[in-house]
Design a protein around this motif. Structure first.
Motif, PDB file in Angstrom:
ATOM      1  N   SER A 136       0.801  -1.223   0.000  1.00 18.56           N
ATOM      2  CA  SER A 136       0.000   0.000   0.000  1.00 18.56           C
ATOM      3  C   SER A 136       0.836   1.277   0.000  1.00 18.56           C
ATOM      4  CB  SER A 136      -0.927   0.003   1.215  1.00 18.56           C
ATOM      5  OG  SER A 136      -0.190  -0.242   2.410  1.00 18.56           O
ATOM      6  N   SER A 137       2.156   1.196   0.179  1.00 17.70           N
ATOM      7  CA  SER A 137       2.934   2.439   0.315  1.00 17.70           C
ATOM      8  C   SER A 137       4.187   2.472  -0.551  1.00 17.70           C
ATOM      9  CB  SER A 137       3.326   2.665   1.778  1.00 17.70           C
ATOM     10  OG  SER A 137       2.172   2.785   2.576  1.00 17.70           O
ATOM     11  N   ASN A 138       4.274   1.589  -1.538  1.00 16.51           N
ATOM     12  CA  ASN A 138       5.416   1.591  -2.465  1.00 16.51           C
ATOM     13  C   ASN A 138       6.763   1.445  -1.770  1.00 16.51           C
ATOM     14  OD1 ASN A 138       3.550   1.811  -4.445  1.00 16.51           O
ATOM     15  ND2 ASN A 138       4.031   3.915  -5.018  1.00 16.51           N
ATOM     16  N   GLU A 139       6.757   0.697  -0.670  1.00 15.47           N
ATOM     17  CA  GLU A 139       8.020   0.405   0.000  1.00 15.47           C
ATOM     18  C   GLU A 139       8.693  -0.772  -0.684  1.00 15.47           C
ATOM     19  OE1 GLU A 139       5.913   1.541   4.240  1.00 15.47           O
ATOM     20  OE2 GLU A 139       5.583  -0.324   3.184  1.00 15.47           O
ATOM     21  N   ILE A 140      10.013  -0.904  -0.456  1.00 18.87           N
ATOM     22  CA  ILE A 140      10.745  -2.049  -0.962  1.00 18.87           C
ATOM     23  C   ILE A 140      10.422  -3.231  -0.029  1.00 18.87           C
ATOM     24  CG2 ILE A 140      12.924  -1.831   0.332  1.00 18.87           C
ATOM     25  CD1 ILE A 140      13.111  -1.865  -3.398  1.00 18.87           C
ATOM     26  N   PRO A 141      10.292  -4.466  -0.559  1.00 16.27           N
ATOM     27  CA  PRO A 141       9.833  -5.550   0.321  1.00 16.27           C
ATOM     28  C   PRO A 141      10.919  -6.156   1.208  1.00 16.27           C
ATOM     29  CG  PRO A 141      10.052  -6.352  -1.921  1.00 16.27           C
ATOM     30  CD  PRO A 141      10.360  -4.881  -1.962  1.00 16.27           C
ATOM     31  N   TYR A 142      12.127  -5.600   1.218  1.00 14.90           N
ATOM     32  CA  TYR A 142      13.224  -6.217   1.969  1.00 14.90           C
ATOM     33  C   TYR A 142      13.619  -5.363   3.174  1.00 14.90           C
ATOM     34  CZ  TYR A 142      13.456  -8.117  -2.734  1.00 14.90           C
ATOM     35  OH  TYR A 142      13.134  -8.653  -3.940  1.00 14.90           O
ATOM     36  N   PRO A 143      14.094  -6.016   4.247  1.00 11.37           N
ATOM     37  CA  PRO A 143      14.566  -5.275   5.426  1.00 11.37           C
ATOM     38  C   PRO A 143      15.899  -4.592   5.115  1.00 11.37           C
ATOM     39  CG  PRO A 143      15.006  -7.622   5.711  1.00 11.37           C
ATOM     40  CD  PRO A 143      14.239  -7.480   4.424  1.00 11.37           C
ATOM     41  N   PRO A 144      16.364  -3.694   6.013  1.00  5.84           N
ATOM     42  CA  PRO A 144      17.625  -2.991   5.742  1.00  5.84           C
ATOM     43  C   PRO A 144      18.804  -3.949   5.595  1.00  5.84           C
ATOM     44  CG  PRO A 144      16.676  -2.279   7.854  1.00  5.84           C
ATOM     45  CD  PRO A 144      15.752  -3.286   7.279  1.00  5.84           C
ATOM     46  N   LEU A 145      19.788  -3.559   4.806  1.00  6.89           N
ATOM     47  CA  LEU A 145      21.044  -4.311   4.721  1.00  6.89           C
ATOM     48  C   LEU A 145      21.680  -4.323   6.115  1.00  6.89           C
ATOM     49  CD1 LEU A 145      22.731  -2.767   1.542  1.00  6.89           C
ATOM     50  CD2 LEU A 145      21.372  -4.880   1.706  1.00  6.89           C
ATOM     51  N   PRO A 146      22.382  -5.410   6.475  1.00  4.78           N
ATOM     52  CA  PRO A 146      23.052  -5.442   7.780  1.00  4.78           C
ATOM     53  C   PRO A 146      23.982  -4.248   7.990  1.00  4.78           C
ATOM     54  CG  PRO A 146      23.076  -7.615   6.764  1.00  4.78           C
ATOM     55  CD  PRO A 146      22.487  -6.685   5.741  1.00  4.78           C
ATOM     56  N   SER A 147      24.683  -3.832   6.949  1.00  5.50           N
ATOM     57  CA  SER A 147      25.617  -2.699   7.118  1.00  5.50           C
ATOM     58  C   SER A 147      24.861  -1.410   7.451  1.00  5.50           C
ATOM     59  CB  SER A 147      26.463  -2.511   5.863  1.00  5.50           C
ATOM     60  OG  SER A 147      25.642  -2.160   4.765  1.00  5.50           O
ATOM     61  N   VAL A 148      23.680  -1.258   6.892  1.00  7.81           N
ATOM     62  CA  VAL A 148      22.884  -0.052   7.157  1.00  7.81           C
ATOM     63  C   VAL A 148      22.297  -0.130   8.573  1.00  7.81           C
ATOM     64  CG1 VAL A 148      20.840   1.261   6.437  1.00  7.81           C
ATOM     65  CG2 VAL A 148      22.390   0.311   4.710  1.00  7.81           C
ATOM     66  N   ALA A 149      21.810  -1.318   8.941  1.00  3.23           N
ATOM     67  CA  ALA A 149      21.262  -1.485  10.297  1.00  3.23           C
ATOM     68  C   ALA A 149      22.345  -1.216  11.341  1.00  3.23           C
ATOM     69  CB  ALA A 149      20.684  -2.899  10.455  1.00  3.23           C
ATOM     70  N   ARG A 150      23.581  -1.672  11.056  1.00  4.71           N
ATOM     71  CA  ARG A 150      24.693  -1.436  12.001  1.00  4.71           C
ATOM     72  C   ARG A 150      25.005   0.057  12.117  1.00  4.71           C
ATOM     73  NH1 ARG A 150      27.031  -6.020   9.773  1.00  4.71           N
ATOM     74  NH2 ARG A 150      28.333  -4.751   8.403  1.00  4.71           N
ATOM     75  N   ALA A 151      25.002   0.744  10.989  1.00  3.10           N
ATOM     76  CA  ALA A 151      25.291   2.190  11.012  1.00  3.10           C
ATOM     77  C   ALA A 151      24.245   2.920  11.851  1.00  3.10           C
ATOM     78  CB  ALA A 151      25.326   2.739   9.584  1.00  3.10           C
ATOM     79  N   ILE A 152      22.994   2.500  11.726  1.00  7.17           N
ATOM     80  CA  ILE A 152      21.915   3.126  12.503  1.00  7.17           C
ATOM     81  C   ILE A 152      22.117   2.831  13.992  1.00  7.17           C
ATOM     82  CG2 ILE A 152      19.429   3.036  12.967  1.00  7.17           C
ATOM     83  CD1 ILE A 152      19.037   2.517   9.928  1.00  7.17           C
ATOM     84  N   ALA A 153      22.481   1.582  14.310  1.00  8.14           N
ATOM     85  CA  ALA A 153      22.673   1.207  15.719  1.00  8.14           C
ATOM     86  C   ALA A 153      23.825   2.004  16.342  1.00  8.14           C
ATOM     87  CB  ALA A 153      22.943  -0.297  15.819  1.00  8.14           C
ATOM     88  N   ARG A 154      24.909   2.197  15.568  1.00  7.47           N
ATOM     89  CA  ARG A 154      26.060   2.947  16.090  1.00  7.47           C
ATOM     90  C   ARG A 154      25.670   4.372  16.474  1.00  7.47           C
ATOM     91  NH1 ARG A 154      29.308   0.292  12.325  1.00  7.47           N
ATOM     92  NH2 ARG A 154      28.994   1.931  10.796  1.00  7.47           N
TER      93      ARG A 154
END
Ligand SMILES: *Cc1c(COP(=O)(O)O)cnc(C)c1O
Length: 360
Positions: A33-51
């Motif tokens: 319903s919102s034109n999002e990509i169907p995949y979760p964030p890449l691990p490298s991106v999730a790590r950058a966010i966590a840092r």
């Protein structure tokens, strides 16, 4: 004494209708319903966010200077030709704040992105909406003819949300040739990474030709960062500087800046664009499947397809949402339904669900 009253153009605004979300007590929905990509964030991106979380008691870099520099490099323009904001919708709001106000007209096709009339009204300007052609394309000649000496901004959406076709290079050239250089043209390329039509207008190339053009891009769709809120405009310094002046201070959070920077790392970006390829590979299957069910689906160059369901729109969307799991799509009452291209499994679910709702 009466309570404080908003400006009349604000009081009259329709609410932005977000894509439907799931229900806590049901199976996870097929969310298209919102034109999002169907995949979760890449691990490298999730790590950058966590840092970033460890330093979240600090304000972000107010100028988002690293991100401006990185985007400037990535797109071969200087950092001073980039304006970053909290989503490209926010950047568009700043563009309108900078260039349009009461008494001014803002021109765009309709139906197109529903934020356009809302943001125009918030800026105090008057929306001028030119109907799409029957096949969901911008009617470029009618749009050029609708420009008056009060038109300050024209928005072009390629591919057009929600119908799907791009503007061609020729159509864009025709429009630019017909309008004065004093008119600011904003080319919204939210879905440009999904485009595979060689005739489609390419904003970056056009920037070299037109000093009155801004190109709008986002990390929300192809880069899978819809929840982080970061988008940007590219264009000449003379147009970018006033837009930057309108940006809310610190509006791009440290999380969003880190997520965007991590997504622009060459290895990460290549992987993200492979995911885009996977969505693009699914697109004809969804479109042809729906066409085989009798629906006249226009050309689809974004990560979504358009079902011109007319009066049946709401009934079909409600029936899909009642399935278990729910299939969530984006209905536009009386007009049609936008369906995001999801994973193969999700697209199968849509095609199976639509067996019960055939077109003409
Ligand atoms: C999704 C979308 C955007 C992006 O909005 P963000 O604020 O960057 O999430 C912009 N324009 C159009 C046409 C869109 O469909």
């Amino acid at each position: 004494m009466s309570l404080p009253q908003p400006r009349p153009e604000v009081a009259g605004l329709p609410a932005y209708v977000p894509g439907a979300r799931g229900d806590a007590d049901r199976l996870p929905p097929v969310k298209l319903s919102s034109n999002e990509i169907p995949y979760p964030p890449l691990p490298s991106v999730a790590r950058a966010i966590a840092r970033v979380g460890d330093g979240i008691h600090r304000y972000p870099d107010m100028q988002a200077s690293e991100l401006h520099a990185r985007l400037g490099e990535r797109f071969g323009v200087g950092a001073e030709r980039v304006a970053v904001g909290g989503g490209s919708v926010a950047v568009l709001q700043h563009i309108l704040q900078a260039f349009a106000g009461p008494g001014d007209e803002v021109l765009f096709a309709w139906r197109s992105f529903e934020a356009y009339p809302i943001l125009t009204s918030i800026a105090g300007a008057t929306p001028v909406m030119v109907p799409l052609t029957a096949d969901g394309r911008h009617d470029i000649d009618a749009m050029a003819a609708a420009v008056t000496d009060r038109t300050r901004v024209a928005m072009l959406c390629s591919p057009n949300n929600p119908t799907g076709p791009t503007l061609t290079r020729d159509e864009f050239a025709r429009f630019m040739a017909a309008v004065p250089r004093s008119l600011l043209v904003v080319l919204d390329e939210a879905y440009v990474e999904f485009v595979r039509d060689a005739d489609a207008v390419a904003g970056l190339e056009e920037l070299e030709r037109h000093p009155n053009l801004l190109v709008l891009r986002t990390f929300s769709k192809a880069y899978g960062l819809a929840g982080a809120r970061v988008g940007f405009a590219l264009g000449p310094v003379e147009l970018i500087t006033p837009v930057r002046a309108c940006v809310t201070p610190f509006s791009v959070s440290s999380t969003a800046q880190a997520a965007a920077m991590a997504s622009l790392e060459p290895v990460a970006e290549a992987e993200l664009l492979e995911r885009v390829d996977a969505v693009v590979a699914e697109r004809p299957r969804l479109r042809e499947g729906l066409r085989a069910l009798g629906w006249d689906v226009p050309e689809a160059q974004g990560n979504f397809v358009w079902l011109p369901a007319g009066e049946r729109t709401v009934e079909i969307a409600v029936a899909l949402a009642a399935l278990e799991p729910a299939v969530l799509v984006r209905p536009f009452a009386g007009e049609g339904i936008r369906v995001t291209v999801g994973s193969a499994v999700e697209n199968d679910a849509v095609l199976a669900a639509m067996e019960a709702h055939r077109g003409a």
